[in-house]
Design a protein around this motif. Structure first.
Motif, PDB file in Angstrom:
ATOM      1  N   VAL A 228       0.789  -1.216   0.000  1.00 22.53           N
ATOM      2  CA  VAL A 228       0.000   0.000   0.000  1.00 22.53           C
ATOM      3  C   VAL A 228       0.827   1.275   0.000  1.00 22.53           C
ATOM      4  CG1 VAL A 228      -1.588   1.306   1.450  1.00 22.53           C
ATOM      5  CG2 VAL A 228      -1.963  -1.128   1.074  1.00 22.53           C
TER       6      VAL A 228
ATOM      7  N   THR B 134       7.463   8.234   5.929  1.00 20.70           N
ATOM      8  CA  THR B 134       7.204   7.646   7.236  1.00 20.70           C
ATOM      9  C   THR B 134       5.699   7.508   7.388  1.00 20.70           C
ATOM     10  OG1 THR B 134       6.803   9.587   8.599  1.00 20.70           O
ATOM     11  CG2 THR B 134       9.086   9.084   8.090  1.00 20.70           C
TER      12      THR B 134
ATOM     13  N   VAL C 257      -0.606  16.757  -0.026  1.00 15.09           N
ATOM     14  CA  VAL C 257      -0.907  15.529  -0.756  1.00 15.09           C
ATOM     15  C   VAL C 257      -2.252  15.015  -0.256  1.00 15.09           C
ATOM     16  CG1 VAL C 257      -0.239  13.124  -1.068  1.00 15.09           C
ATOM     17  CG2 VAL C 257       1.514  14.905  -0.970  1.00 15.09           C
TER      18      VAL C 257
ATOM     19  N   CYS D 257      -5.271   9.393   0.405  1.00 14.85           N
ATOM     20  CA  CYS D 257      -5.841   8.476  -0.562  1.00 14.85           C
ATOM     21  C   CYS D 257      -6.368   7.257   0.171  1.00 14.85           C
ATOM     22  CB  CYS D 257      -4.851   8.093  -1.633  1.00 14.85           C
ATOM     23  SG  CYS D 257      -3.259   7.697  -1.006  1.00 14.85           S
TER      24      CYS D 257
ATOM     25  N   VAL E 127      -5.674   4.457   0.042  1.00 17.82           N
ATOM     26  CA  VAL E 127      -4.578   3.587   0.432  1.00 17.82           C
ATOM     27  C   VAL E 127      -4.294   3.589   1.928  1.00 17.82           C
ATOM     28  CG1 VAL E 127      -2.090   3.348   0.205  1.00 17.82           C
ATOM     29  CG2 VAL E 127      -3.500   3.707  -1.816  1.00 17.82           C
ATOM     30  N   SER E 128      -4.160   4.769   2.493  1.00 19.63           N
ATOM     31  CA  SER E 128      -3.810   4.776   3.909  1.00 19.63           C
ATOM     32  C   SER E 128      -4.987   4.293   4.748  1.00 19.63           C
ATOM     33  CB  SER E 128      -3.342   6.156   4.341  1.00 19.63           C
ATOM     34  OG  SER E 128      -4.391   7.081   4.222  1.00 19.63           O
TER      35      SER E 128
ATOM     36  N   ALA F 151      -6.924   1.952   3.873  1.00 15.59           N
ATOM     37  CA  ALA F 151      -6.867   0.499   3.763  1.00 15.59           C
ATOM     38  C   ALA F 151      -5.876  -0.080   4.767  1.00 15.59           C
ATOM     39  CB  ALA F 151      -6.459   0.108   2.344  1.00 15.59           C
TER      40      ALA F 151
ATOM     41  N   PHE G 151       1.344  10.255   7.665  1.00 18.27           N
ATOM     42  CA  PHE G 151       2.068   9.731   6.520  1.00 18.27           C
ATOM     43  C   PHE G 151       2.749  10.919   5.884  1.00 18.27           C
ATOM     44  CE2 PHE G 151       1.716   7.633   2.119  1.00 18.27           C
ATOM     45  CZ  PHE G 151       2.943   7.020   2.298  1.00 18.27           C
TER      46      PHE G 151
END
Ligand SMILES: [Mn+2]
Ligand SMILES: [Mn+2]
Ligand SMILES: [Zn+2]
Ligand SMILES: [Zn+2]
Lengths: 141, 141
Positions: free
Chosen positions: A106, A127, B101, B104, B106-107, B109, B128
DNA sequence: TTCACAAATGCAACTCATTTGCGTTTATGA
DNA sequence: TCATAAACGCAAATGAGTTGCATTTGTGAA
């Protein structure tokens, strides 16, 4: 990690091999969790070099990529051996327990997506740190 | 963000509404990037409250979740208004430029995957942050 | 092995972001 | 209007990290 292994790591990084540097690297390479300078000093005990020396040491380890700075919320900087490979951390906001979390595809995917950013040419580090409440602390309430 | 809006945010957070607190929150709510205490003070200029007051203010904003601390590598703490919703940052390791940013899926998930962890009962926050070299700095070399 | 030099080390002093103590002022709501 | 809790300013303290400098030690070449 074994002492000779630490020496190899230092030599590969063009680092001068001294007893202190071996000791510090050895401890870091055995710790499953990131450590602060104070913790390192305490673990080293009576044979610990001067705190300043530990700071300078870690600075040069960072330069060579031997250790990485972990941005977990803490008044002190935390360092961890990079030899373990990519992974992240989840930290309990109550008791500050830290657990390792395997890196998953991911984050790589997000990284790739961002490489397509029109402002940045490359992504060199990332990170991903998580905070939560561990089961034990949840029970206590 | 408009001044009256800032007052509402403060009141909703059970915060005493003062001119200083409004000013600080107002600036934060307009800044697309996380700010340090020093930057806040500079932006406030001559009408800035004492630095200590800004520190105490931010501490209470953190408590109420009005601002969040952004763990980008920096000698100073960076704060940002939470009203913008979830997102992350990419920061140039050369010039320290920061770009937002979007968060998404993704994080999320990964977060869900970790909720299945057998040691943690909940995940309350995550960060992140990415580091790289921006296009301009790449050209310079 | 010897030697010269670069790198590491220890100690003390310093920096600087952040915190704390305390007396004073201000916002709030009864 | 008034009492009280919270915010504020100023000064002093804290504490992680850094820097200067003299001394020691590791390293690579002779
Ligand atoms: Mn780890
Ligand atoms: Mn942001
Ligand atoms: Zn816990
Ligand atoms: Zn740049």
């Amino acid at each position: 990690m074994i002492k000779t292994k630490c020496k190899d790591i230092l030599r590969n990084g063009q680092q001068v091999v001294t007893q202190s540097r071996c000791d510090v690297l050895c401890i870091l390479s055995k710790s499953q969790h990131p450590m602060s300078v104070a913790e390192l000093k305490q673990t080293l005990g009576k044979s610990s070099p001067n705190v300043v020396t530990i700071y300078r040491m870690l600075e040069s380890f960072l330069d060579k990529g031997i250790v990485r700075r972990v941005p977990l919320r803490s008044s002190e900087a935390l360092f961890e051996f990079t030899g373990f490979g990519d992974h992240h951390h989840i930290s309990c906001i109550e008791c500050h327990k830290i657990e390792e979390v395997d890196d998953c595809a991911v984050s790589g995917a997000l990284k790739n997506a961002l490489k397509k950013s029109n402002k940045f040419a490359s992504i060199t580090q990332h990170t991903f740190e998580l905070y939560g409440v561990c089961k034990e602390c949840t029970k206590k309430k």
